[in-house]
Write a protein that holds these residues in place. Structure first.
Motif, PDB file in Angstrom:
ATOM      1  N   MET A   1       0.839  -1.205   0.000  1.00 17.33           N
ATOM      2  CA  MET A   1       0.000   0.000   0.000  1.00 17.33           C
ATOM      3  C   MET A   1       0.872   1.252   0.000  1.00 17.33           C
ATOM      4  O   MET A   1       1.861   1.315   0.725  1.00 17.33           O
ATOM      5  N   ILE A   2       0.508   2.235  -0.818  1.00 12.70           N
ATOM      6  CA  ILE A   2       1.220   3.506  -0.783  1.00 12.70           C
ATOM      7  C   ILE A   2       0.787   4.296   0.448  1.00 12.70           C
ATOM      8  O   ILE A   2      -0.336   4.164   0.926  1.00 12.70           O
ATOM      9  N   THR A   3       1.680   5.095   0.974  1.00 14.22           N
ATOM     10  CA  THR A   3       1.364   5.937   2.126  1.00 14.22           C
ATOM     11  C   THR A   3       1.549   7.398   1.743  1.00 14.22           C
ATOM     12  O   THR A   3       2.414   7.728   0.915  1.00 14.22           O
ATOM     13  N   PRO A   4       0.758   8.283   2.314  1.00 16.43           N
ATOM     14  CA  PRO A   4       0.870   9.709   1.958  1.00 16.43           C
ATOM     15  C   PRO A   4       2.157  10.316   2.483  1.00 16.43           C
ATOM     16  O   PRO A   4       2.616   9.994   3.580  1.00 16.43           O
ATOM     17  N   PHE A   5       2.725  11.216   1.686  1.00 16.57           N
ATOM     18  CA  PHE A   5       3.881  11.980   2.140  1.00 16.57           C
ATOM     19  C   PHE A   5       3.404  12.994   3.174  1.00 16.57           C
ATOM     20  O   PHE A   5       2.356  13.606   3.019  1.00 16.57           O
ATOM     21  N   ARG A   6       4.178  13.154   4.239  1.00 11.71           N
ATOM     22  CA  ARG A   6       3.812  14.079   5.305  1.00 11.71           C
ATOM     23  C   ARG A   6       4.889  15.135   5.484  1.00 11.71           C
ATOM     24  O   ARG A   6       6.071  14.881   5.294  1.00 11.71           O
ATOM     25  N   ARG A   7       4.462  16.335   5.900  1.00 11.21           N
ATOM     26  CA  ARG A   7       5.372  17.420   6.235  1.00 11.21           C
ATOM     27  C   ARG A   7       5.220  17.733   7.719  1.00 11.21           C
ATOM     28  O   ARG A   7       4.141  17.582   8.279  1.00 11.21           O
ATOM     29  N   ASN A   8       6.284  18.173   8.339  1.00 14.95           N
ATOM     30  CA  ASN A   8       6.276  18.407   9.776  1.00 14.95           C
ATOM     31  C   ASN A   8       6.667  19.847  10.081  1.00 14.95           C
ATOM     32  O   ASN A   8       7.816  20.243   9.888  1.00 14.95           O
ATOM     33  N   TRP A   9       5.702  20.635  10.526  1.00 13.65           N
ATOM     34  CA  TRP A   9       5.965  22.006  10.962  1.00 13.65           C
ATOM     35  C   TRP A   9       4.840  22.448  11.891  1.00 13.65           C
ATOM     36  O   TRP A   9       3.783  21.818  11.928  1.00 13.65           O
ATOM     37  N   SER A  10       5.052  23.511  12.630  1.00  8.88           N
ATOM     38  CA  SER A  10       4.105  23.931  13.655  1.00  8.88           C
ATOM     39  C   SER A  10       3.808  25.422  13.565  1.00  8.88           C
ATOM     40  O   SER A  10       4.710  26.251  13.745  1.00  8.88           O
ATOM     41  N   PRO A  11       2.557  25.804  13.307  1.00 12.22           N
ATOM     42  CA  PRO A  11       2.198  27.232  13.344  1.00 12.22           C
ATOM     43  C   PRO A  11       2.451  27.857  14.710  1.00 12.22           C
ATOM     44  O   PRO A  11       2.850  29.019  14.794  1.00 12.22           O
ATOM     45  N   LYS A  12       2.215  27.093  15.766  1.00  9.37           N
ATOM     46  CA  LYS A  12       2.435  27.627  17.109  1.00  9.37           C
ATOM     47  C   LYS A  12       3.891  28.061  17.285  1.00  9.37           C
ATOM     48  O   LYS A  12       4.177  29.161  17.768  1.00  9.37           O
ATOM     49  N   GLU A  13       4.812  27.200  16.874  1.00  8.64           N
ATOM     50  CA  GLU A  13       6.228  27.545  16.979  1.00  8.64           C
ATOM     51  C   GLU A  13       6.576  28.701  16.048  1.00  8.64           C
ATOM     52  O   GLU A  13       7.371  29.578  16.399  1.00  8.64           O
ATOM     53  N   LEU A  14       5.961  28.717  14.883  1.00  8.91           N
ATOM     54  CA  LEU A  14       6.260  29.745  13.897  1.00  8.91           C
ATOM     55  C   LEU A  14       5.902  31.136  14.405  1.00  8.91           C
ATOM     56  O   LEU A  14       6.667  32.097  14.238  1.00  8.91           O
ATOM     57  N   PHE A  15       4.736  31.261  15.036  1.00  7.97           N
ATOM     58  CA  PHE A  15       4.232  32.569  15.446  1.00  7.97           C
ATOM     59  C   PHE A  15       4.538  32.900  16.909  1.00  7.97           C
ATOM     60  O   PHE A  15       4.076  33.925  17.412  1.00  7.97           O
ATOM     61  N   ASP A  16       5.299  32.056  17.576  1.00  2.96           N
ATOM     62  CA  ASP A  16       5.497  32.191  19.009  1.00  2.96           C
ATOM     63  C   ASP A  16       6.083  33.546  19.416  1.00  2.96           C
ATOM     64  O   ASP A  16       5.760  34.073  20.484  1.00  2.96           O
ATOM     65  N   ALA A  17       6.939  34.116  18.576  1.00  5.55           N
ATOM     66  CA  ALA A  17       7.627  35.360  18.944  1.00  5.55           C
ATOM     67  C   ALA A  17       6.831  36.616  18.608  1.00  5.55           C
ATOM     68  O   ALA A  17       7.266  37.729  18.903  1.00  5.55           O
ATOM     69  N   LEU A  18       5.667  36.475  17.993  1.00  5.64           N
ATOM     70  CA  LEU A  18       4.877  37.626  17.566  1.00  5.64           C
ATOM     71  C   LEU A  18       3.784  37.949  18.578  1.00  5.64           C
ATOM     72  O   LEU A  18       3.255  37.060  19.246  1.00  5.64           O
ATOM     73  N   THR A  19       3.420  39.226  18.651  1.00  4.75           N
ATOM     74  CA  THR A  19       2.338  39.671  19.539  1.00  4.75           C
ATOM     75  C   THR A  19       1.401  40.604  18.772  1.00  4.75           C
ATOM     76  O   THR A  19       1.825  41.269  17.809  1.00  4.75           O
ATOM     77  N   PRO A  20       0.133  40.709  19.171  1.00  2.57           N
ATOM     78  CA  PRO A  20      -0.795  41.612  18.477  1.00  2.57           C
ATOM     79  C   PRO A  20      -0.333  43.061  18.451  1.00  2.57           C
ATOM     80  O   PRO A  20      -0.614  43.778  17.479  1.00  2.57           O
ATOM     81  N   ALA A  21       0.368  43.487  19.476  1.00  2.00           N
ATOM     82  CA  ALA A  21       0.829  44.881  19.529  1.00  2.00           C
ATOM     83  C   ALA A  21       1.753  45.227  18.368  1.00  2.00           C
ATOM     84  O   ALA A  21       1.859  46.393  17.971  1.00  2.00           O
ATOM     85  N   GLU A 158       4.798  27.451   3.856  1.00  2.00           N
ATOM     86  CA  GLU A 158       4.469  26.158   4.463  1.00  2.00           C
ATOM     87  C   GLU A 158       3.082  25.679   4.030  1.00  2.00           C
ATOM     88  O   GLU A 158       2.881  24.501   3.699  1.00  2.00           O
ATOM     89  N   VAL A 159       2.116  26.592   4.040  1.00  2.00           N
ATOM     90  CA  VAL A 159       0.750  26.213   3.666  1.00  2.00           C
ATOM     91  C   VAL A 159       0.682  25.837   2.189  1.00  2.00           C
ATOM     92  O   VAL A 159       0.031  24.841   1.822  1.00  2.00           O
ATOM     93  N   ILE A 160       1.331  26.598   1.337  1.00  2.00           N
ATOM     94  CA  ILE A 160       1.348  26.272  -0.092  1.00  2.00           C
ATOM     95  C   ILE A 160       1.964  24.896  -0.310  1.00  2.00           C
ATOM     96  O   ILE A 160       1.450  24.081  -1.095  1.00  2.00           O
ATOM     97  N   ALA A 161       3.059  24.626   0.386  1.00  2.00           N
ATOM     98  CA  ALA A 161       3.708  23.321   0.246  1.00  2.00           C
ATOM     99  C   ALA A 161       2.784  22.196   0.711  1.00  2.00           C
ATOM    100  O   ALA A 161       2.714  21.125   0.076  1.00  2.00           O
ATOM    101  N   ASP A 162       2.060  22.411   1.795  1.00  2.60           N
ATOM    102  CA  ASP A 162       1.099  21.405   2.259  1.00  2.60           C
ATOM    103  C   ASP A 162       0.045  21.132   1.194  1.00  2.60           C
ATOM    104  O   ASP A 162      -0.300  19.969   0.920  1.00  2.60           O
ATOM    105  N   GLU A 163      -0.503  22.188   0.615  1.00  2.00           N
ATOM    106  CA  GLU A 163      -1.559  22.011  -0.384  1.00  2.00           C
ATOM    107  C   GLU A 163      -1.043  21.263  -1.613  1.00  2.00           C
ATOM    108  O   GLU A 163      -1.736  20.415  -2.191  1.00  2.00           O
ATOM    109  N   ALA A 164       0.185  21.569  -2.015  1.00  3.13           N
ATOM    110  CA  ALA A 164       0.780  20.862  -3.153  1.00  3.13           C
ATOM    111  C   ALA A 164       0.962  19.380  -2.831  1.00  3.13           C
ATOM    112  O   ALA A 164       0.698  18.507  -3.676  1.00  3.13           O
TER     113      ALA A 164
END
Length: 236
Positions: A1-21, A158-164
């Motif tokens: 059986m073929i298995t789907p290719f997976r990517r590993n990344w985290s939005p939480k880690e990506l945006f951790d240093a940003l604040t609304p201000a 990252e999102v574009i790569a996921d969709e592809a």
């Protein structure tokens, strides 16, 4: 059986240093950001309802398709989490309010049932739909440029790569399970695109082709790209 290719990344880690201000702006600008991001959020969130519908209709028939949708659903939740965080950062949103709004929306699969005939037609539609989304997100780079932080460029990539990857994973299911039906894919997509011109999005995840970015050219180019990918030999 073929298995789907997976990517590993985290939005939480990506945006951790940003604040609304860091992204405060005039009310009109904040509203424009909201108007742009809210549809992106709810269409990603609607993946859970599509999967529920597919399970209820017994349209996921093979082990390959089941593996695809399990991996895909996890990624779509990741995108949902990311868009929620972006709206919190730049559009004065809160996760509690956003999730309440998301849960309150209705979902009607009636208008697209005729296109979801079996697993093969489903996988063709998903491969095409993810290709469209990949290209639509790529066209939104100016919006993320205007936010003024390179972290959003990273998010978009990252999102574009996921969709592809989703599109190609769906294509691989088609090539592994339905080589004898590939000649039917062109008609399925022709009928889908024609129907999309008269369908209003109703919370189905697929056929969310509203907004100026979803031009006739984008849909046509996405159809051609999907067909080319389906026609290639499967390499495992």
């Amino acid at each position: 059986m073929i298995t789907p290719f997976r990517r590993n990344w985290s939005p939480k880690e990506l945006f951790d240093a940003l604040t609304p201000a860091m992204f405060a702006a005039e009310p009109s600008t904040v509203r424009a950001r909201w108007d742009k991001l809210w549809p992106d959020l709810y269409t990603e969130y609607d993946a859970r309802y599509l999967k529920q519908e597919l399970v209820a209709r017994n349209l996921i028939a093979s082990d390959e398709a089941a593996a695809f949708f399990n991996a895909w659903a996890i990624d779509e939740e990741r995108h949902t989490d990311g868009f929620i965080r972006i709206i919190e950062l730049v559009a004065n949103g809160s996760e509690k309010d956003l999730r309440a709004r998301l849960d309150a929306r209705t979902h009607d699969f009636g208008p697209i049932v005729e296109h979801l005939k079996d697993e093969f037609s489903l996988m063709v539609i998903i491969a095409f739909d993810e290709m469209c989304t990949c290209r639509a997100y790529a066209a939104e780079k100016p919006f993320y440029d205007a936010l003024g932080n390179n972290t959003f460029h990273h998010w978009l990539r990252e999102v574009i790569a996921d969709e592809a990857v989703h599109s190609m994973n769906a294509v691989n299911v088609i090539r592994a399970r339905y080589r004898d039906r590939i000649d039917q894919a062109a008609t399925i997509l022709h009928n889908l695109i024609r129907a999309s011109h008269n369908l209003r999005y109703s919370g189905t995840f697929v056929l969310d082709y509203f907004g100026a970015v979803y031009s006739k050219e984008l849909l046509a180019d996405s159809r051609l790209a999907t067909m080319r990918n389906i026609a290639k030999p499967l390499i495992v």
